[in-house]
Design a protein around this motif. Structure first.
Motif, PDB file in Angstrom:
ATOM      1  N   LEU A   1     -30.129  66.423-119.422  1.00  0.00           N
ATOM      2  CA  LEU A   1     -29.054  67.381-119.699  1.00  0.00           C
ATOM      3  C   LEU A   1     -29.128  67.864-121.143  1.00  0.00           C
ATOM      4  CD1 LEU A   1     -26.393  68.759-118.752  1.00  0.00           C
ATOM      5  CD2 LEU A   1     -25.181  66.746-119.632  1.00  0.00           C
TER       6      LEU A   1
ATOM      7  N   HIS B   1     -29.724  71.793-122.558  1.00  0.00           N
ATOM      8  CA  HIS B   1     -28.838  72.452-123.522  1.00  0.00           C
ATOM      9  C   HIS B   1     -29.626  72.978-124.715  1.00  0.00           C
ATOM     10  CE1 HIS B   1     -24.414  71.774-122.691  1.00  0.00           C
ATOM     11  NE2 HIS B   1     -24.973  71.184-121.655  1.00  0.00           N
TER      12      HIS B   1
ATOM     13  N   LYS C   1     -24.112  76.103-118.831  1.00  0.00           N
ATOM     14  CA  LYS C   1     -24.733  74.810-119.123  1.00  0.00           C
ATOM     15  C   LYS C   1     -23.829  73.673-118.635  1.00  0.00           C
ATOM     16  CE  LYS C   1     -25.378  75.715-123.581  1.00  0.00           C
ATOM     17  NZ  LYS C   1     -25.229  77.181-123.682  1.00  0.00           N
TER      18      LYS C   1
ATOM     19  N   VAL D   1     -22.027  70.008-118.064  1.00  0.00           N
ATOM     20  CA  VAL D   1     -21.461  69.065-119.037  1.00  0.00           C
ATOM     21  C   VAL D   1     -21.305  67.707-118.362  1.00  0.00           C
ATOM     22  CG1 VAL D   1     -19.486  68.583-120.526  1.00  0.00           C
ATOM     23  CG2 VAL D   1     -20.217  70.947-120.176  1.00  0.00           C
TER      24      VAL D   1
ATOM     25  N   VAL E   1     -19.394  64.381-117.580  1.00  0.00           N
ATOM     26  CA  VAL E   1     -17.961  64.074-117.563  1.00  0.00           C
ATOM     27  C   VAL E   1     -17.667  62.598-117.283  1.00  0.00           C
ATOM     28  CG1 VAL E   1     -17.215  66.403-116.976  1.00  0.00           C
ATOM     29  CG2 VAL E   1     -17.834  64.817-115.144  1.00  0.00           C
TER      30      VAL E   1
ATOM     31  N   ILE F   1     -22.318  65.078-113.859  1.00  0.00           N
ATOM     32  CA  ILE F   1     -22.239  66.338-114.594  1.00  0.00           C
ATOM     33  C   ILE F   1     -21.452  67.357-113.771  1.00  0.00           C
ATOM     34  CG2 ILE F   1     -24.393  65.888-115.812  1.00  0.00           C
ATOM     35  CD1 ILE F   1     -25.784  67.893-113.941  1.00  0.00           C
TER      36      ILE F   1
ATOM     37  N   SER G   1     -20.208  71.682-113.529  1.00  0.00           N
ATOM     38  CA  SER G   1     -20.386  73.063-113.959  1.00  0.00           C
ATOM     39  C   SER G   1     -19.203  73.478-114.839  1.00  0.00           C
ATOM     40  CB  SER G   1     -20.463  73.979-112.740  1.00  0.00           C
ATOM     41  OG  SER G   1     -20.159  75.306-113.076  1.00  0.00           O
ATOM     42  N   PRO G   2     -19.468  74.139-115.962  1.00  0.00           N
ATOM     43  CA  PRO G   2     -18.362  74.636-116.779  1.00  0.00           C
ATOM     44  C   PRO G   2     -17.481  75.629-116.038  1.00  0.00           C
ATOM     45  CG  PRO G   2     -20.469  75.455-117.601  1.00  0.00           C
ATOM     46  CD  PRO G   2     -20.783  74.426-116.568  1.00  0.00           C
TER      47      PRO G   2
ATOM     48  N   ALA H   1     -21.408  69.245-127.254  1.00  0.00           N
ATOM     49  CA  ALA H   1     -21.544  70.259-126.212  1.00  0.00           C
ATOM     50  C   ALA H   1     -21.947  69.666-124.865  1.00  0.00           C
ATOM     51  CB  ALA H   1     -22.579  71.300-126.632  1.00  0.00           C
ATOM     52  N   VAL H   2     -22.490  68.454-124.863  1.00  0.00           N
ATOM     53  CA  VAL H   2     -22.998  67.889-123.602  1.00  0.00           C
ATOM     54  C   VAL H   2     -22.027  66.901-122.966  1.00  0.00           C
ATOM     55  CG1 VAL H   2     -25.389  68.160-124.352  1.00  0.00           C
ATOM     56  CG2 VAL H   2     -24.223  65.980-124.745  1.00  0.00           C
ATOM     57  N   TRP H   3     -20.969  66.533-123.681  1.00  0.00           N
ATOM     58  CA  TRP H   3     -20.060  65.492-123.165  1.00  0.00           C
ATOM     59  C   TRP H   3     -18.609  65.956-123.234  1.00  0.00           C
ATOM     60  CZ3 TRP H   3     -19.586  61.241-120.395  1.00  0.00           C
ATOM     61  CH2 TRP H   3     -18.439  60.452-120.533  1.00  0.00           C
ATOM     62  N   ASN H   4     -17.857  65.718-122.137  1.00  0.00           N
ATOM     63  CA  ASN H   4     -16.425  65.996-122.105  1.00  0.00           C
ATOM     64  C   ASN H   4     -15.757  64.861-121.335  1.00  0.00           C
ATOM     65  OD1 ASN H   4     -13.806  66.888-121.652  1.00  0.00           O
ATOM     66  ND2 ASN H   4     -14.383  68.997-121.213  1.00  0.00           N
TER      67      ASN H   4
END
Length: 345
Positions: free
Chosen positions: A93, A97, A106, A108, A110, A225, A227-228, A326-329
């Motif tokens: 991932l 990015h 891109k 993310v 989660v 992961i 989708s935004p 940017a890759v983790w929420n």
């Protein structure tokens, strides 16, 4: 008369309730397409078990789970919009990015599932390899997209390994070539390659396993992961998915043999005993690991995430530097009580 009146009133209320239910049908479940990183093997039980038990359905979701062909493919399919969520190696991932900074969708991460990378170096002990430094000058084999091969520069730097020669092959040939002596060592996921070596005649006592996590490489492994677009349009669905997943994961970890039934139901030719061992090995090495128990299931530590982002940027030679933010929420994670899925040790 009083009892008769009460009975008639109860019947009327029941009838009214049924009529109201008929006039207001249950809300249609939200469809979600989920892409696995690999085939329907033991670890797939983490997703197939909650589907089979109806946990996603109870959360208002209609989840379909498809087999995959690698983490890179899972990331790309979620990015393309053909899948809403997926399961992929965090390094893959990060690479997507950093190499596609202008991509509009891109994915993310989660929720962290494999707190440690499952990657390891494996060799037959008769080769004389006993520690990482012994790999210097040897032939190593793996597919070009293998996570362990991609991250090998990080492993080599941490353990003072010199130059090695890489031999490329398709995944089904990796363990065969090691047993035949065509290569001195291989990289791969421990719970995949170790069992594949056994299936090709190697005895467990004759195999040396050098897990990256045990040799100074604290990369995170596979994460869920999203989708935004899904995050923006239906954040409640993401939260519902993770809560249902955590509920199922607790049962899979507690009773892996029972959870394999869901994998068998999706692929009738799987070897139940073998896949139960594979699932248990995955749980022991990367899900219920010391690092996972220290950090908490599903979560990441910012400092470790930032270090991994820097290491991946260097090892993968990405076009731009990986931005860990940017890759983790982690804002969709269930409450702490629902993430308490790991057994006490």
């Amino acid at each position: 008369m009083h009892r008769r009146s009460l009975l008639q009133a109860a019947l009327l209320m029941t009838g009214a309730a049924r009529w109201a239910q008929a006039q207001s049908p249950a809300r249609t479940p939200t469809p979600l397409k989920f892409q696995l990183d690999w085939r329907f093997e033991g670890p797939a039980a983490f997703f197939l078990h909650p589907v089979a038990k109806g946990y996603f359905q109870a959360a208002g979701l209609d989840v379909s789970v498809d087999a995959g062909s690698g983490s890179g493919g899972a990331v790309q399919r979620v990015a393309s919009g053909s899948y809403d969520m997926g399961f992929a190696d965090l390094a893959a991932l990060m690479e997507f990015h950093a190499n596609n900074p202008d991509a509009p969708n891109k994915p993310v991460a989660v929720m962290m599932v494999y707190n440690n990378t499952p990657a390891s170096v494996m060799a037959l002990k008769k080769s004389g390899i006993a520690k990482p430094a012994d790999l210097t000058g040897r032939k190593l084999g793996a597919p070009v997209f293998d996570a362990g091969r991609r991250a090998f520069p990080i492993f080599a730097q941490a353990n003072h390994v010199g130059e090695v020669q890489w031999i490329t092959m398709d995944p089904p040939l990796r363990e065969t070539m090691l047993v035949r002596g065509d290569v001195d060592a291989i990289t791969g996921f421990t719970f995949t390659s170790l069992l594949n070596l056994e299936a090709r005649g190697a005895k467990p006592a004759d195999v040396l396993v050098l897990p990256y996590a045990d040799w100074g490489v604290k990369l995170y492994g596979n994460a869920i992961i999203a989708s935004p677009r899904l995050i923006a349009e239906n954040p409640a669905a993401v939260k519902a998915f993770l809560r249902a997943f955590a509920r199922g994961a607790k049962e899979v970890i507690a009773q892996p043999a029972a959870a394999i039934a869901a994998v068998k139901a999706r692929d009738g030719i799987v070897n139940v005993a073998l896949e139960t061992r594979r699932l248990q090995l995955a749980i022991d090495t990367v899900v219920n690991s010391p690092d996972a128990r220290a950090e908490g299931f599903g979560q990441v530590r910012p400092a470790r995430l930032s270090l991994m982002a820097s290491q991946v940027s260097d090892a993968y030679r990405t076009k731009t530097r990986v931005d860990p933010a940017a890759v983790w929420n982690g804002s969709f994670l269930p409450p702490a009580a629902e993430l308490d899925v790991l057994p006490r040790k």
